[in-house]
Design a protein around this motif. Sequence first.
Motif, short mmCIF file in Angstrom:
data_model
loop_
_atom_site.label_atom_id
_atom_site.label_comp_id
_atom_site.label_asym_id
_atom_site.label_seq_id
_atom_site.Cartn_x
_atom_site.Cartn_y
_atom_site.Cartn_z
N LEU A 293 -46.44 14.46 34.92
CA LEU A 293 -47.76 14.16 35.48
C LEU A 293 -47.78 14.37 36.99
CD1 LEU A 293 -48.65 10.94 33.45
CD2 LEU A 293 -49.60 13.23 33.14
N TRP A 294 -46.69 14.01 37.65
CA TRP A 294 -46.62 14.21 39.10
C TRP A 294 -46.72 15.70 39.44
CZ3 TRP A 294 -47.31 12.32 43.66
CH2 TRP A 294 -46.79 12.98 44.77
N LEU A 295 -45.96 16.52 38.74
CA LEU A 295 -45.99 17.96 39.01
C LEU A 295 -47.35 18.54 38.67
CD1 LEU A 295 -42.44 18.83 37.66
CD2 LEU A 295 -43.18 18.91 40.06
N ALA A 296 -47.97 18.07 37.57
CA ALA A 296 -49.30 18.56 37.21
C ALA A 296 -50.33 18.21 38.27
CB ALA A 296 -49.72 17.97 35.86
N ALA A 297 -50.15 17.06 38.91
CA ALA A 297 -51.12 16.61 39.92
C ALA A 297 -50.92 17.28 41.27
CB ALA A 297 -51.02 15.09 40.09
N THR A 298 -49.71 17.80 41.52
CA THR A 298 -49.41 18.22 42.88
C THR A 298 -48.97 19.67 43.04
OG1 THR A 298 -47.10 17.46 42.68
CG2 THR A 298 -48.73 15.87 43.51
N HIS A 299 -48.49 20.31 41.97
CA HIS A 299 -47.90 21.64 42.14
C HIS A 299 -48.82 22.72 41.56
CE1 HIS A 299 -45.06 24.85 42.55
NE2 HIS A 299 -44.13 24.03 43.01
N PRO A 300 -49.25 23.68 42.36
CA PRO A 300 -50.21 24.68 41.88
C PRO A 300 -49.66 25.63 40.83
CG PRO A 300 -49.42 25.22 44.09
CD PRO A 300 -48.93 23.84 43.79
N ALA A 301 -48.33 25.72 40.69
CA ALA A 301 -47.75 26.65 39.72
C ALA A 301 -47.68 26.06 38.31
CB ALA A 301 -46.35 27.08 40.16
N VAL A 302 -48.02 24.78 38.14
CA VAL A 302 -47.99 24.17 36.81
C VAL A 302 -49.27 24.55 36.07
CG1 VAL A 302 -47.92 22.02 35.51
CG2 VAL A 302 -46.51 22.28 37.56
N ALA B 113 -41.29 29.43 38.86
CA ALA B 113 -42.54 30.19 38.88
C ALA B 113 -42.31 31.59 39.46
CB ALA B 113 -43.59 29.44 39.69
N ALA B 114 -41.41 31.68 40.43
CA ALA B 114 -41.13 32.98 41.04
C ALA B 114 -40.49 33.94 40.05
CB ALA B 114 -40.21 32.79 42.25
N GLU B 115 -39.80 33.41 39.03
CA GLU B 115 -39.13 34.24 38.02
C GLU B 115 -39.92 34.33 36.72
OE1 GLU B 115 -36.39 35.92 38.63
OE2 GLU B 115 -36.20 35.12 40.67
N SER B 116 -40.94 33.50 36.56
CA SER B 116 -41.70 33.45 35.31
C SER B 116 -42.58 34.70 35.16
CB SER B 116 -42.59 32.20 35.31
OG SER B 116 -43.45 32.19 34.18
N PRO B 117 -42.71 35.23 33.94
CA PRO B 117 -43.55 36.42 33.72
C PRO B 117 -45.00 36.23 34.16
CG PRO B 117 -42.22 35.96 31.78
CD PRO B 117 -42.06 34.79 32.70
N THR B 118 -45.48 34.99 34.13
CA THR B 118 -46.87 34.72 34.48
C THR B 118 -47.02 34.15 35.89
OG1 THR B 118 -46.73 32.49 33.56
CG2 THR B 118 -47.43 34.26 32.07
N GLY B 119 -45.90 33.87 36.54
CA GLY B 119 -45.97 33.24 37.85
C GLY B 119 -46.30 31.76 37.78
N THR B 120 -46.27 31.22 36.56
CA THR B 120 -46.59 29.81 36.36
C THR B 120 -45.53 29.16 35.47
OG1 THR B 120 -47.98 30.32 34.45
CG2 THR B 120 -49.07 30.15 36.60
N VAL B 121 -45.63 27.84 35.34
CA VAL B 121 -44.66 27.06 34.57
C VAL B 121 -45.42 26.05 33.71
CG1 VAL B 121 -42.70 25.46 34.71
CG2 VAL B 121 -42.92 27.31 36.38
#
Length: 212
Positions: A86-95, A65-73
């Motif tokens: 699903l775990w990352l979608a539920a817990t990580h704000p950059a998804v 996310a730090a390198e992504s053009p949008t700051g997201t993944v």
Amino acid sequence: MALPALLYLHGGAGIFGTPDNLDARHRALLEARGFTVISVDYPKVIGSTIHATPAALERTVTALAAESPTGTVVVVGHSFGGYLTLWLAATHPAVARAVALAGYGDLLADWYLTPSAHYAATKELRGFRPEMVTPASSWDAKFDLYVYLRKTGGWPGYVSRADLDSLAAISPLRARHGQSKQTGIPLPVGQSSSESAAFGIDNTYQLRKSYT
């Protein structure tokens, strides 16, 4: 329009599988649409436990996310990779978006805790013991381990080193609904579509609807 980085997570029950499991045609289609596709080899459970895997991927998403053009993944995963998605979608704000293909949202679901009739009808594994398989074992040996664990309903116990309660803390549906205990939890049941619906995720078309 700038697109986020796309992280692909392969399947394999946390036991086998490699980043190369992403079909070259699918990678080419995604790259033609402008996505930068990253596929990583996350930690496996043989000789360890499942808990190292979500934690490692949380760090991976933060770095991407730090390198992504949008700051997201965007995260796409199949089977065990779908669980991790699903775990990352539920817990990580950059998804920003997630596509779980045949993923599962609850590591303590009955279909994983009980012997599988499908795998019971497959190859015999006489004399097989899980400790016979090491990280250096062949793909075939690792697949035999998975078949054995599904035949016996032993996968959750194997990946958690018999600490089933610890799996509740890394089960996406439980994280999503604020549940943390192993028993007495009313959760959506089933695999793939019903669990993805609980997240508002369209298994097949989320990317197309969001980025076309």
